[in-house]
Design a protein around this motif. Sequence first.
Motif, mmCIF file in Angstrom:
data_model
loop_
_atom_site.group_PDB
_atom_site.id
_atom_site.type_symbol
_atom_site.label_atom_id
_atom_site.label_comp_id
_atom_site.label_asym_id
_atom_site.label_seq_id
_atom_site.Cartn_x
_atom_site.Cartn_y
_atom_site.Cartn_z
ATOM 1 N N ASN A 113 36.412 52.767 35.680
ATOM 2 C CA ASN A 113 35.780 52.189 36.861
ATOM 3 C C ASN A 113 34.262 52.195 36.760
ATOM 4 O OD1 ASN A 113 38.202 51.991 38.795
ATOM 5 N ND2 ASN A 113 38.291 54.129 38.134
ATOM 6 N N LEU A 114 33.655 51.150 37.323
ATOM 7 C CA LEU A 114 32.217 51.103 37.551
ATOM 8 C C LEU A 114 31.957 51.616 38.955
ATOM 9 C CD1 LEU A 114 29.239 50.041 37.078
ATOM 10 C CD2 LEU A 114 30.043 47.889 38.097
ATOM 11 N N TYR A 115 30.933 52.454 39.098
ATOM 12 C CA TYR A 115 30.532 52.955 40.410
ATOM 13 C C TYR A 115 29.102 52.509 40.684
ATOM 14 C CZ TYR A 115 34.534 55.909 39.420
ATOM 15 O OH TYR A 115 35.794 56.351 39.088
ATOM 16 N N PHE A 235 30.459 51.362 45.865
ATOM 17 C CA PHE A 235 31.517 50.472 45.393
ATOM 18 C C PHE A 235 32.198 51.105 44.182
ATOM 19 C CE2 PHE A 235 28.824 47.488 47.650
ATOM 20 C CZ PHE A 235 29.712 46.531 48.160
ATOM 21 N N THR A 236 33.517 51.031 44.148
ATOM 22 C CA THR A 236 34.297 51.403 42.978
ATOM 23 C C THR A 236 34.970 50.134 42.478
ATOM 24 O OG1 THR A 236 34.740 53.618 43.849
ATOM 25 C CG2 THR A 236 36.185 52.833 42.085
ATOM 26 N N ARG A 237 34.677 49.767 41.249
ATOM 27 C CA ARG A 237 35.172 48.484 40.731
ATOM 28 C C ARG A 237 35.744 48.699 39.335
ATOM 29 N NH1 ARG A 237 35.203 44.121 36.872
ATOM 30 N NH2 ARG A 237 34.921 42.134 37.977
ATOM 31 N N LYS A 238 37.022 48.362 39.156
ATOM 32 C CA LYS A 238 37.646 48.521 37.849
ATOM 33 C C LYS A 238 36.914 47.662 36.816
ATOM 34 C CE LYS A 238 42.309 49.825 39.295
ATOM 35 N NZ LYS A 238 42.145 51.194 38.767
ATOM 36 N N LEU A 239 36.764 48.198 35.628
ATOM 37 C CA LEU A 239 36.047 47.477 34.585
ATOM 38 C C LEU A 239 36.814 46.242 34.123
ATOM 39 C CD1 LEU A 239 34.785 50.458 32.371
ATOM 40 C CD2 LEU A 239 33.505 49.202 34.099
ATOM 41 N N SER A 240 38.141 46.338 34.083
ATOM 42 C CA SER A 240 38.949 45.225 33.578
ATOM 43 C C SER A 240 40.261 45.131 34.339
ATOM 44 C CB SER A 240 39.221 45.415 32.074
ATOM 45 O OG SER A 240 39.938 46.622 31.860
ATOM 46 N N GLY A 241 41.054 44.145 33.975
ATOM 47 C CA GLY A 241 42.364 43.995 34.600
ATOM 48 C C GLY A 241 42.393 43.030 35.755
ATOM 49 N N GLY A 242 41.359 42.205 35.875
ATOM 50 C CA GLY A 242 41.275 41.296 37.005
ATOM 51 C C GLY A 242 41.980 39.979 36.775
ATOM 52 N N GLY A 243 41.672 39.035 37.655
ATOM 53 C CA GLY A 243 42.272 37.707 37.585
ATOM 54 C C GLY A 243 41.210 36.658 37.781
ATOM 55 N N GLU A 244 41.531 35.615 38.522
ATOM 56 C CA GLU A 244 40.588 34.533 38.766
ATOM 57 C C GLU A 244 39.328 35.045 39.455
ATOM 58 O OE1 GLU A 244 42.868 30.270 39.190
ATOM 59 O OE2 GLU A 244 42.310 31.340 41.007
ATOM 60 N N GLY A 245 38.179 34.685 38.923
ATOM 61 C CA GLY A 245 36.918 35.043 39.543
ATOM 62 C C GLY A 245 36.470 36.466 39.300
ATOM 63 N N ASP A 246 37.157 37.186 38.412
ATOM 64 C CA ASP A 246 36.781 38.568 38.105
ATOM 65 C C ASP A 246 36.145 38.637 36.720
ATOM 66 O OD1 ASP A 246 37.704 39.874 40.451
ATOM 67 O OD2 ASP A 246 39.756 39.684 39.728
ATOM 68 N N VAL A 247 34.950 39.205 36.650
ATOM 69 C CA VAL A 247 34.262 39.394 35.376
ATOM 70 C C VAL A 247 34.747 40.690 34.731
ATOM 71 C CG1 VAL A 247 32.036 39.923 34.307
ATOM 72 C CG2 VAL A 247 32.193 38.100 36.008
ATOM 73 N N THR A 248 35.158 40.628 33.484
ATOM 74 C CA THR A 248 35.550 41.828 32.748
ATOM 75 C C THR A 248 34.294 42.518 32.230
ATOM 76 O OG1 THR A 248 37.680 40.896 32.078
ATOM 77 C CG2 THR A 248 36.807 42.706 30.747
ATOM 78 N N LEU A 249 34.183 43.807 32.515
ATOM 79 C CA LEU A 249 33.008 44.579 32.123
ATOM 80 C C LEU A 249 33.328 45.415 30.887
ATOM 81 C CD1 LEU A 249 31.927 45.780 35.682
ATOM 82 C CD2 LEU A 249 31.081 43.797 34.408
ATOM 83 N N GLU A 250 32.439 45.341 29.887
ATOM 84 C CA GLU A 250 32.675 46.030 28.628
ATOM 85 C C GLU A 250 31.478 46.884 28.235
ATOM 86 O OE1 GLU A 250 34.389 43.531 25.467
ATOM 87 O OE2 GLU A 250 34.422 41.914 26.952
ATOM 88 N N SER A 251 31.764 48.012 27.619
ATOM 89 C CA SER A 251 30.710 48.897 27.134
ATOM 90 C C SER A 251 29.856 48.169 26.106
ATOM 91 C CB SER A 251 31.326 50.153 26.509
ATOM 92 O OG SER A 251 30.318 51.019 26.024
ATOM 93 N N GLY A 252 28.526 48.337 26.234
ATOM 94 C CA GLY A 252 27.596 47.724 25.299
ATOM 95 C C GLY A 252 27.105 46.355 25.707
#
Length: 292
Positions: A113-115, A235-252
């Motif tokens: 999760n991103l906080y 805000f607590t936001r999962k880094l990945s696992g989304g769907g339409e309109g969700d940006v996947t967040l990756e280390s680096g």
Amino acid sequence: MRKTLIVSAMTTLLTLGAGSALAAAPADWSKIPAKEITLLYPGVSPIEWITKGTEHGGARALKKGERCADCHDEEAKDMGTKMVSGQKIEPSPIAGKAPAIPVKVQASHDGENLYLRFTWEQPKASGAAKMDDKNPVKVAFMLESGGKVELADQAGCWATCHTDSRTMPGAADTKTKYVKGGSLAEGKFYDLMQWRSGEKKGFDGYVADKRVMEGGKGLVKADGKLEGNNWSVVFTRKLSGGGEGDVTLESGKVYNFGFAIHDDNAAGRFHHVSLGHKLGIDAKADITAAKQ
């Protein structure tokens, strides 16, 4: 049998506890670096205005690839003062409205999760009529990946604000924020997250050819509180696992980032906004979310 049930119950509790710990925001935010960003009252300054050289002197710099924050970060409060007073590009000034809001932004992640934490001092109320009587305060932020949205790299979420969007002078109430050429399939969109103080819940949406406030895959949770005269929203936001309109967040990697606060029961364009900034996940940026 009884022993088996007890062992099973203990295993369940331990599993739940581990999951809760993983999804919990940092216990001590004082250990997380804070970046102070001044939100300004923007008046009527849509993307069409900031890209028009005869109206905005920085239009030429934008065409050269310079960021709005490079020129204006230190003068955000002064800009807000001119606009909130009606001195510049605000045909309907609100007496007593704050010209700017200094906000401390903190970020971290735990691999899942991103906080994001926003803290600020509540400005003095203007006494104006309430535009949103349900929510004294709303906080929203947008993320964009790869600079696929035109001007996202330079102007942050300003690329979603247009002259024909609702609450703009003469605009239809049905027209929401949108992105020029917005397309989920082509990755031309902003991931949008919002927390509303009155409704006490987080919203997971996006802005592409139109703004959609709901429909995300449950990636976002948000909570806020007012202690004394100080707001804190996490805000607590999962880094990945989304769907339409969700940006996947990756280390680096680094993402375009902007945020806004609707203070004083405001709605529509009558908010305070940041310039365009960068959010890095374990990467150097204006705001860096490092793994804790």
